[in-house]
Structures are given as C-alpha cells and as structure tokens.
Design a protein around this motif. Sequence first.
Motif, PDB file in Angstrom:
ATOM      1  N   TYR A  52      10.050  -6.946 -10.277  1.00 46.10           N
ATOM      2  CA  TYR A  52       8.940  -5.824 -10.283  1.00 46.10           C
ATOM      3  C   TYR A  52       7.656  -6.465 -10.664  1.00 46.10           C
ATOM      4  N   PHE A  53       7.477  -7.389 -11.610  1.00 38.62           N
ATOM      5  CA  PHE A  53       6.355  -8.195 -11.956  1.00 38.62           C
ATOM      6  C   PHE A  53       5.619  -8.739 -10.924  1.00 38.62           C
ATOM      7  N   ILE A  54       6.657  -9.516 -10.026  1.00 36.57           N
ATOM      8  CA  ILE A  54       6.044 -10.131  -8.889  1.00 36.57           C
ATOM      9  C   ILE A  54       5.761  -9.252  -7.849  1.00 36.57           C
ATOM     10  N   PHE A  55       6.542  -8.317  -7.440  1.00 34.00           N
ATOM     11  CA  PHE A  55       5.944  -7.517  -6.265  1.00 34.00           C
ATOM     12  C   PHE A  55       4.685  -6.300  -6.769  1.00 34.00           C
ATOM     13  N   HIS A  56       5.005  -5.857  -7.949  1.00 29.79           N
ATOM     14  CA  HIS A  56       4.159  -4.513  -8.250  1.00 29.79           C
ATOM     15  C   HIS A  56       2.914  -5.092  -9.039  1.00 29.79           C
ATOM     16  N   ASP A  57       3.017  -5.879 -10.060  1.00 30.57           N
ATOM     17  CA  ASP A  57       1.865  -6.316 -10.652  1.00 30.57           C
ATOM     18  C   ASP A  57       1.192  -7.494 -10.097  1.00 30.57           C
ATOM     19  N   TRP A  58       1.669  -8.315  -9.724  1.00 27.13           N
ATOM     20  CA  TRP A  58       0.872  -9.405  -8.909  1.00 27.13           C
ATOM     21  C   TRP A  58       0.609  -9.215  -7.588  1.00 27.13           C
ATOM     22  N   PHE A  59       1.516  -8.814  -6.705  1.00 26.96           N
ATOM     23  CA  PHE A  59       1.019  -8.612  -5.337  1.00 26.96           C
ATOM     24  C   PHE A  59       0.513  -7.407  -4.873  1.00 26.96           C
ATOM     25  N   ILE A  60       1.071  -6.421  -5.381  1.00 30.08           N
ATOM     26  CA  ILE A  60       0.407  -5.088  -5.140  1.00 30.08           C
ATOM     27  C   ILE A  60      -0.875  -4.613  -5.793  1.00 30.08           C
ATOM     28  N   HIS A  61      -0.815  -4.826  -7.003  1.00 24.25           N
ATOM     29  CA  HIS A  61      -1.959  -4.589  -8.004  1.00 24.25           C
ATOM     30  C   HIS A  61      -2.732  -5.775  -8.459  1.00 24.25           C
ATOM     31  N   ASN A  62      -2.518  -6.822  -7.977  1.00 21.46           N
ATOM     32  CA  ASN A  62      -3.487  -8.162  -8.068  1.00 21.46           C
ATOM     33  C   ASN A  62      -3.735  -8.258  -9.536  1.00 21.46           C
ATOM     34  N   ARG A  63      -2.944  -8.157 -10.354  1.00 21.92           N
ATOM     35  CA  ARG A  63      -3.097  -8.575 -11.939  1.00 21.92           C
ATOM     36  C   ARG A  63      -3.544  -9.995 -11.951  1.00 21.92           C
ATOM     37  N   PHE A  64      -3.013 -10.714 -10.878  1.00 23.52           N
ATOM     38  CA  PHE A  64      -3.519 -12.137 -10.813  1.00 23.52           C
ATOM     39  C   PHE A  64      -3.729 -12.214  -9.339  1.00 23.52           C
ATOM     40  N   LYS A  65      -4.865 -13.052  -9.039  1.00 23.46           N
ATOM     41  CA  LYS A  65      -5.653 -12.844  -7.683  1.00 23.46           C
ATOM     42  C   LYS A  65      -4.913 -13.872  -6.717  1.00 23.46           C
ATOM     43  N   ALA A  66      -3.890 -14.482  -6.947  1.00 24.91           N
ATOM     44  CA  ALA A  66      -3.392 -15.529  -6.439  1.00 24.91           C
ATOM     45  C   ALA A  66      -2.284 -15.253  -5.303  1.00 24.91           C
ATOM     46  N   PHE A  67      -1.723 -14.200  -5.049  1.00 27.90           N
ATOM     47  CA  PHE A  67      -0.730 -13.875  -4.304  1.00 27.90           C
ATOM     48  C   PHE A  67      -1.093 -13.132  -2.924  1.00 27.90           C
ATOM     49  N   LYS A  68      -1.000 -13.767  -1.957  1.00 36.20           N
ATOM     50  CA  LYS A  68      -1.409 -12.914  -0.678  1.00 36.20           C
ATOM     51  C   LYS A  68      -0.257 -13.380   0.356  1.00 36.20           C
ATOM     52  N   SER A  69      -0.163 -12.486   1.466  1.00 42.37           N
ATOM     53  CA  SER A  69       1.014 -12.668   2.282  1.00 42.37           C
ATOM     54  C   SER A  69       0.749 -11.821   3.597  1.00 42.37           C
ATOM     55  N   ASN A  70       1.189 -12.049   4.580  1.00 33.96           N
ATOM     56  CA  ASN A  70       1.303 -11.466   5.959  1.00 33.96           C
ATOM     57  C   ASN A  70       2.551 -11.024   6.323  1.00 33.96           C
ATOM     58  N   ASN A  71       3.418 -11.324   5.366  1.00 38.03           N
ATOM     59  CA  ASN A  71       5.004 -10.911   5.584  1.00 38.03           C
ATOM     60  C   ASN A  71       4.921  -9.321   5.974  1.00 38.03           C
ATOM     61  N   ALA A  72       5.573  -9.025   7.091  1.00 38.61           N
ATOM     62  CA  ALA A  72       5.737  -7.580   7.460  1.00 38.61           C
ATOM     63  C   ALA A  72       6.183  -6.946   6.405  1.00 38.61           C
ATOM     64  N   TYR A  73       7.339  -7.188   5.752  1.00 39.39           N
ATOM     65  CA  TYR A  73       8.148  -6.391   4.528  1.00 39.39           C
ATOM     66  C   TYR A  73       7.175  -6.174   3.469  1.00 39.39           C
ATOM     67  N   LEU A  74       6.540  -7.196   3.102  1.00 39.82           N
ATOM     68  CA  LEU A  74       5.589  -7.146   1.958  1.00 39.82           C
ATOM     69  C   LEU A  74       4.484  -6.324   2.222  1.00 39.82           C
ATOM     70  N   GLN A  75       3.847  -6.326   3.497  1.00 40.93           N
ATOM     71  CA  GLN A  75       2.919  -5.602   3.645  1.00 40.93           C
ATOM     72  C   GLN A  75       3.274  -3.913   3.822  1.00 40.93           C
ATOM     73  N   LYS A  76       4.636  -3.722   4.109  1.00 40.87           N
ATOM     74  CA  LYS A  76       5.004  -2.231   4.169  1.00 40.87           C
ATOM     75  C   LYS A  76       5.202  -1.931   2.891  1.00 40.87           C
ATOM     76  N   ILE A  77       5.820  -2.774   1.842  1.00 39.41           N
ATOM     77  CA  ILE A  77       5.586  -2.301   0.577  1.00 39.41           C
ATOM     78  C   ILE A  77       4.217  -2.065  -0.091  1.00 39.41           C
ATOM     79  N   ARG A  78       3.331  -2.808   0.283  1.00 39.99           N
ATOM     80  CA  ARG A  78       1.888  -2.660  -0.243  1.00 39.99           C
ATOM     81  C   ARG A  78       1.444  -1.301   0.433  1.00 39.99           C
ATOM     82  N   ARG A  79       1.653  -1.022   1.694  1.00 40.65           N
ATOM     83  CA  ARG A  79       1.052   0.373   2.208  1.00 40.65           C
ATOM     84  C   ARG A  79       1.599   1.295   1.518  1.00 40.65           C
TER      85      ARG A  79
END
Length: 145
Positions: free
Chosen positions: A90-117
């Motif tokens: 949850y922390f990695i996906f939601h706080d870090w990747f989706i909400h960018n509480r840390f600015k270091a996690f970017k990805s073009n992975n299709a699954y991760l982009q679907k989660i973000r959308r």
Amino acid sequence: MNYLINIGIVLLTIAGMEAMSWGMHKYLFHGPLWFIHKTHHQQRHGWFELNDIFSILFAVISLWLMWVGHFNLDYRLWIGLGISLYGIIYFIFHDWFIHNRFKAFKSNNAYLQKIRRAHKMHHKSTEKWPSEEFGLLVVAKKKAN
C-alpha cells in the motif's frame, strides 16, 4: 509442508486485505468515517494527514498479531505478516507511486498506469459521493483502459 501453509496464509491475507480495504474504503471511509478520510481528498498541507490514522491502526493490529503469534509460530504470526506486507505494498503503490509523497518513483508499466488512472478517477471528487474505484491493486477493467 508447514511452510507452504504459512506462505498460503500470508498470500490469502494479502488478498483478503485488498478485498477488505475495498469494502472499508467504499462503505466506511466514504460513509460514517468520511470526516477522517476526507483529509485524503483535500490538498495536503504537510507530510501527514488525518487519514493516515487508518494505516497506523492496521500497523498496530499487524504488530500485535505478529507478537502473539511468534511464541508458537502459529497462524497469527503469518496473518500479521500478511497485513504488514499489504501495508508495505500500500505504501509503495499508494503513497509513493500514486500520490508521490516521495518524488523518485516513476514507471511506464501498463498495470501501474492503470492503477494510477483508476486512483485519479477516485480523486476526481473532493466530496463523499460520487466516487468510484475503491481498490488499490485491482481496478475495474472497463474503467482502467
């Protein structure tokens, strides 16, 4: 053989946490606990928000289960570990990747982009309703494409 059962308990707990989180998010957080959760739908003025109390609560439950289960290495240890692993996910996906509480996690992975959308769809509204897409790891096929 016992280790397979323990791994199974951990994996089932992670899956159960996703299902439980979806239900709690939809029916409790966007229901009677909205007064706490709404801080997550508002602009954050600092690193913490009142909504983080839910993560702290699950961490306490997880730690307690691991503590009481570690004496005999029983099922409570493995359930607590599963809850803890879901919290890390949850922390990695939601706080870090989706909400960018840390600015270091970017990805073009299709699954991760679907989660973000899907999560951005959830945050379209700053109100309790209407809202959609309450899950973290599983998104509706029709909505995420």
